[in-house]
Design a protein around this motif. Structure first.
Motif, PDB file in Angstrom:
ATOM      1  N   ALA A 164     120.739 -25.224 -28.060  1.00  0.00           N
ATOM      2  CA  ALA A 164     121.959 -25.982 -28.319  1.00  0.00           C
ATOM      3  C   ALA A 164     122.090 -26.417 -29.778  1.00  0.00           C
ATOM      4  O   ALA A 164     121.120 -26.824 -30.413  1.00  0.00           O
ATOM      5  CB  ALA A 164     122.010 -27.208 -27.414  1.00  0.00           C
ATOM      6  N   ASP A 165     123.320 -26.349 -30.273  1.00  0.00           N
ATOM      7  CA  ASP A 165     123.659 -26.843 -31.604  1.00  0.00           C
ATOM      8  C   ASP A 165     124.296 -28.225 -31.541  1.00  0.00           C
ATOM      9  O   ASP A 165     124.356 -28.941 -32.541  1.00  0.00           O
ATOM     10  CB  ASP A 165     124.627 -25.882 -32.288  1.00  0.00           C
ATOM     11  CG  ASP A 165     124.052 -24.478 -32.401  1.00  0.00           C
ATOM     12  OD1 ASP A 165     123.044 -24.311 -33.105  1.00  0.00           O
ATOM     13  OD2 ASP A 165     124.609 -23.557 -31.762  1.00  0.00           O
ATOM     14  N   VAL A 166     124.801 -28.586 -30.364  1.00  0.00           N
ATOM     15  CA  VAL A 166     125.363 -29.915 -30.150  1.00  0.00           C
ATOM     16  C   VAL A 166     125.042 -30.342 -28.725  1.00  0.00           C
ATOM     17  O   VAL A 166     125.004 -29.509 -27.810  1.00  0.00           O
ATOM     18  CB  VAL A 166     126.892 -29.930 -30.396  1.00  0.00           C
ATOM     19  CG1 VAL A 166     127.622 -29.020 -29.416  1.00  0.00           C
ATOM     20  CG2 VAL A 166     127.447 -31.349 -30.314  1.00  0.00           C
ATOM     21  N   LEU A 167     124.792 -31.628 -28.558  1.00  0.00           N
ATOM     22  CA  LEU A 167     124.443 -32.174 -27.246  1.00  0.00           C
ATOM     23  C   LEU A 167     125.480 -33.228 -26.866  1.00  0.00           C
ATOM     24  O   LEU A 167     125.689 -34.190 -27.609  1.00  0.00           O
ATOM     25  CB  LEU A 167     123.050 -32.798 -27.275  1.00  0.00           C
ATOM     26  CG  LEU A 167     121.909 -31.826 -27.574  1.00  0.00           C
ATOM     27  CD1 LEU A 167     120.675 -32.574 -28.059  1.00  0.00           C
ATOM     28  CD2 LEU A 167     121.569 -31.004 -26.338  1.00  0.00           C
ATOM     29  N   VAL A 168     126.121 -33.025 -25.725  1.00  0.00           N
ATOM     30  CA  VAL A 168     127.019 -34.051 -25.191  1.00  0.00           C
ATOM     31  C   VAL A 168     126.168 -34.963 -24.318  1.00  0.00           C
ATOM     32  O   VAL A 168     125.583 -34.522 -23.321  1.00  0.00           O
ATOM     33  CB  VAL A 168     128.166 -33.425 -24.376  1.00  0.00           C
ATOM     34  CG1 VAL A 168     128.985 -34.513 -23.677  1.00  0.00           C
ATOM     35  CG2 VAL A 168     129.057 -32.594 -25.287  1.00  0.00           C
ATOM     36  N   THR A 169     126.060 -36.219 -24.724  1.00  0.00           N
ATOM     37  CA  THR A 169     125.151 -37.123 -24.039  1.00  0.00           C
ATOM     38  C   THR A 169     125.832 -38.433 -23.683  1.00  0.00           C
ATOM     39  O   THR A 169     126.873 -38.793 -24.240  1.00  0.00           O
ATOM     40  CB  THR A 169     123.892 -37.391 -24.898  1.00  0.00           C
ATOM     41  OG1 THR A 169     122.908 -38.039 -24.106  1.00  0.00           O
ATOM     42  CG2 THR A 169     124.231 -38.242 -26.111  1.00  0.00           C
ATOM     43  N   TYR A 170     125.231 -39.129 -22.750  1.00  0.00           N
ATOM     44  CA  TYR A 170     125.764 -40.390 -22.239  1.00  0.00           C
ATOM     45  C   TYR A 170     124.669 -41.446 -22.322  1.00  0.00           C
ATOM     46  O   TYR A 170     123.507 -41.176 -22.019  1.00  0.00           O
ATOM     47  CB  TYR A 170     126.217 -40.226 -20.784  1.00  0.00           C
ATOM     48  CG  TYR A 170     127.308 -39.194 -20.615  1.00  0.00           C
ATOM     49  CD1 TYR A 170     128.644 -39.564 -20.503  1.00  0.00           C
ATOM     50  CD2 TYR A 170     127.007 -37.832 -20.581  1.00  0.00           C
ATOM     51  CE1 TYR A 170     129.649 -38.621 -20.359  1.00  0.00           C
ATOM     52  CE2 TYR A 170     127.996 -36.879 -20.436  1.00  0.00           C
ATOM     53  CZ  TYR A 170     129.320 -37.273 -20.322  1.00  0.00           C
ATOM     54  OH  TYR A 170     130.307 -36.329 -20.185  1.00  0.00           O
ATOM     55  N   ALA A 171     125.063 -42.654 -22.722  1.00  0.00           N
ATOM     56  CA  ALA A 171     124.089 -43.725 -22.871  1.00  0.00           C
ATOM     57  C   ALA A 171     124.737 -45.064 -22.526  1.00  0.00           C
ATOM     58  O   ALA A 171     125.972 -45.214 -22.587  1.00  0.00           O
ATOM     59  CB  ALA A 171     123.543 -43.761 -24.301  1.00  0.00           C
ATOM     60  N   VAL A 172     123.910 -46.029 -22.186  1.00  0.00           N
ATOM     61  CA  VAL A 172     124.386 -47.361 -21.801  1.00  0.00           C
ATOM     62  C   VAL A 172     124.654 -48.177 -23.059  1.00  0.00           C
ATOM     63  O   VAL A 172     123.773 -48.360 -23.898  1.00  0.00           O
ATOM     64  CB  VAL A 172     123.348 -48.068 -20.919  1.00  0.00           C
ATOM     65  CG1 VAL A 172     123.789 -49.500 -20.605  1.00  0.00           C
ATOM     66  CG2 VAL A 172     123.119 -47.287 -19.629  1.00  0.00           C
ATOM     67  N   THR A 173     125.876 -48.660 -23.178  1.00  0.00           N
ATOM     68  CA  THR A 173     126.238 -49.542 -24.295  1.00  0.00           C
ATOM     69  C   THR A 173     126.365 -50.992 -23.841  1.00  0.00           C
ATOM     70  O   THR A 173     126.370 -51.904 -24.670  1.00  0.00           O
ATOM     71  CB  THR A 173     127.561 -49.090 -24.943  1.00  0.00           C
ATOM     72  OG1 THR A 173     128.522 -48.811 -23.920  1.00  0.00           O
ATOM     73  CG2 THR A 173     127.357 -47.840 -25.777  1.00  0.00           C
ATOM     74  N   VAL A 187     126.489 -35.127 -30.084  1.00  0.00           N
ATOM     75  CA  VAL A 187     125.430 -35.326 -31.078  1.00  0.00           C
ATOM     76  C   VAL A 187     124.978 -33.975 -31.634  1.00  0.00           C
ATOM     77  O   VAL A 187     124.381 -33.172 -30.901  1.00  0.00           O
ATOM     78  CB  VAL A 187     124.218 -36.063 -30.463  1.00  0.00           C
ATOM     79  CG1 VAL A 187     123.223 -36.436 -31.554  1.00  0.00           C
ATOM     80  CG2 VAL A 187     124.665 -37.291 -29.682  1.00  0.00           C
ATOM     81  N   PRO A 188     125.245 -33.675 -32.888  1.00  0.00           N
ATOM     82  CA  PRO A 188     124.768 -32.419 -33.480  1.00  0.00           C
ATOM     83  C   PRO A 188     123.245 -32.322 -33.428  1.00  0.00           C
ATOM     84  O   PRO A 188     122.537 -33.315 -33.610  1.00  0.00           O
ATOM     85  CB  PRO A 188     125.280 -32.489 -34.920  1.00  0.00           C
ATOM     86  CG  PRO A 188     126.456 -33.422 -34.852  1.00  0.00           C
ATOM     87  CD  PRO A 188     126.091 -34.439 -33.822  1.00  0.00           C
ATOM     88  N   ARG A 189     122.750 -31.113 -33.199  1.00  0.00           N
ATOM     89  CA  ARG A 189     121.310 -30.900 -33.029  1.00  0.00           C
ATOM     90  C   ARG A 189     120.517 -31.340 -34.248  1.00  0.00           C
ATOM     91  O   ARG A 189     119.385 -31.825 -34.132  1.00  0.00           O
ATOM     92  CB  ARG A 189     121.060 -29.411 -32.750  1.00  0.00           C
ATOM     93  CG  ARG A 189     119.612 -28.956 -32.709  1.00  0.00           C
ATOM     94  CD  ARG A 189     118.850 -29.524 -31.512  1.00  0.00           C
ATOM     95  NE  ARG A 189     117.546 -28.894 -31.380  1.00  0.00           N
ATOM     96  CZ  ARG A 189     117.309 -27.775 -30.691  1.00  0.00           C
ATOM     97  NH1 ARG A 189     118.316 -27.159 -30.077  1.00  0.00           N
ATOM     98  NH2 ARG A 189     116.103 -27.274 -30.600  1.00  0.00           N
ATOM     99  N   GLY A 190     121.084 -31.207 -35.434  1.00  0.00           N
ATOM    100  CA  GLY A 190     120.343 -31.544 -36.648  1.00  0.00           C
ATOM    101  C   GLY A 190     120.264 -33.022 -36.944  1.00  0.00           C
ATOM    102  O   GLY A 190     119.643 -33.424 -37.945  1.00  0.00           O
ATOM    103  N   THR A 191     120.823 -33.861 -36.115  1.00  0.00           N
ATOM    104  CA  THR A 191     120.783 -35.305 -36.337  1.00  0.00           C
ATOM    105  C   THR A 191     119.342 -35.804 -36.257  1.00  0.00           C
ATOM    106  O   THR A 191     118.642 -35.500 -35.290  1.00  0.00           O
ATOM    107  CB  THR A 191     121.637 -36.043 -35.291  1.00  0.00           C
ATOM    108  OG1 THR A 191     122.964 -35.505 -35.293  1.00  0.00           O
ATOM    109  CG2 THR A 191     121.692 -37.529 -35.591  1.00  0.00           C
ATOM    110  N   PRO A 192     118.867 -36.550 -37.257  1.00  0.00           N
ATOM    111  CA  PRO A 192     117.488 -37.068 -37.198  1.00  0.00           C
ATOM    112  C   PRO A 192     117.282 -37.920 -35.947  1.00  0.00           C
ATOM    113  O   PRO A 192     118.173 -38.667 -35.529  1.00  0.00           O
ATOM    114  CB  PRO A 192     117.381 -37.921 -38.466  1.00  0.00           C
ATOM    115  CG  PRO A 192     118.391 -37.335 -39.401  1.00  0.00           C
ATOM    116  CD  PRO A 192     119.535 -36.897 -38.533  1.00  0.00           C
TER     117      PRO A 192
END
Length: 381
Positions: A164-173, A187-192
């Motif tokens: 994957a080059d980008v990840l669609v993700t879900y998180a609790v805010t 979230v782009p894959r290259g994100t630290p």
């Protein structure tokens, strides 16, 4: 009521079938250590699959749910294994749909453009070991930071993650808000701060690689949030409606190919002085395979038709079609294996692979048990 596809639909289906079949000709049986290749992905992109329901403005096909399902069905029939079209469906439906309908701005448009062309592969990061079907129990968090969010947590069974080059993700805010406390991000894959684990060794769908993904102090700009803060639960439900409606079409295609091969085998195979197809026990099993397939296909087409029209009964129809298609795929896979006999158990024939690819269908995108809960609610229970 018209059951005939339009000339445009026929042309698209024929084009996908020819392009995929020719582009993947000679592909050997897959092992758990052989995920998709970029050349294979390019073949699917050139056929118009990776952007089928994405907007024409970013190079997509602009198709609705039913037309998208027809193309995935064609790919499922043209591929000798289900993993690659399954990977495309995950990329397109669980990732492309939420970016298409909830993303805003140039950064999202660039991602969609790359997804449509096949240059960008997308992975869906929602499932967690401790949550499973209970999305409200997810533990991954996203805390506000200057100009964006900081993600922490681990996702399991992330389809396409290794590529994957980008990840669609879900998180609790907002942990106190339940369903309204979840937010979606691209979230782009290259994100630290992103760590992708080793490829998980699965029973089937080998060309659709999966892995765990860990986010550690991963900073994501607000421009890559999908929808409003707290809208993630709704974003997920919307994308799952598309995935549950369209993705099982891959199994319709694989079952059609499987049935054709099985019928040809029992016609040609002779035992006790006559063809296997001459035995009622055999012919009736083939008839049951056809009945399951056609019934499941009608339910799926109807569900997609209702989804395209925004009808309120679409949720129940989608749940019914998913159960029907995925359980038919397993049942037909078992019947095909039985009718091929010992040769069906050999990996070189591909018969057992169709069965292995079918097994996770009743688990992903909401188990059969979850779908039956949806159906029961539709009856007021």
């Amino acid at each position: 009521m018209d059951f005939d596809p339009t000339p445009e639909q026929r042309e698209r289906v024929d084009r996908v079938t020819e392009h995929v079949r020719n582009g993947l000709a000679g592909t050997p049986p897959r092992s758990p250590d052989e995920p998709l290749t970029r050349d294979e992905w390019r073949t699917m992109a050139e056929a118009g699959l990776t952007g089928a329901c994405l907007p024409a403005s970013v190079g997509g096909g602009g198709l609705g749910a039913l037309d998208t399902a027809l193309l995935l069905e064609a790919a499922g029939a043209a591929c000798d294994h289900g993993g690659l079209p399954f990977a495309v469906a995950a990329h397109l439906l669980a990732c492309g749909v939420p970016l298409r309908d909830f993303g805003r701005g140039d950064a999202v448009d660039d991602l969609l453009r790359g997804m449509a062309s096949g240059e960008v592969v997308a992975g869906n990061a929602v499932t967690e070991d401790g949550a499973g079907s209970d999305v409200n129990a997810m533990a991954a968090t996203a805390e506000r930071d200057s100009g964006g969010y900081v993600l922490n947590g681990t996702k399991s069974f992330v389809s396409n993650a290794p590529e994957a080059d980008v990840l669609v993700t879900y998180a609790v805010t907002d942990a106190s808000a339940g369903f309204l406390g979840i937010t979606a991000f691209a979230v782009p894959r290259g994100t630290p701060g992103i760590t992708v684990g080793p490829t998980l060794r699965k029973t089937g769908l080998h060309a659709c690689p999966a892995a765990r993904v860990t986010f550690t102090d991963c900073r994501v700009p607000g421009s890559l949030r999908l929808g409003a803060e707290g809208q993630g639960g709704a974003v997920f439900q919307f994308s799952m409606a598309w995935e549950r409606a369209c993705l099982p079409a891959v199994y319709l295609g694989s079952m059609e190919d499987q049935l054709g091969r099985t019928a040809a085998h029992v016609r040609g195979r002779r035992q006790f002085g006559r063809s296997l197809g001459g035995f009622q026990a055999v012919s009736h099993r083939v008839a049951a395979m056809r009945q399951r397939l056609d019934a499941a296909r009608l339910l799926l087409y109807r569900a997609c038709w209702l989804l395209d029209r925004g009808r309120p009964e679409a949720d129940t129809a989608i749940a019914m079609s998913k159960v029907a298609v995925t359980e038919a795929a397993v049942a037909n896979g078992l019947d095909a294996l039985q009718l091929f006999g010992a040769s069906g158990y050999l990996t070189e024939t591909g018969v057992e692979q169709r069965l292995r690819d079918a097994l996770p269908g009743t688990l992903v995108s909401g188990t059969s048990e979850i779908q039956r809960e949806v159906i029961a609610r539709g009856e007021g229970l």
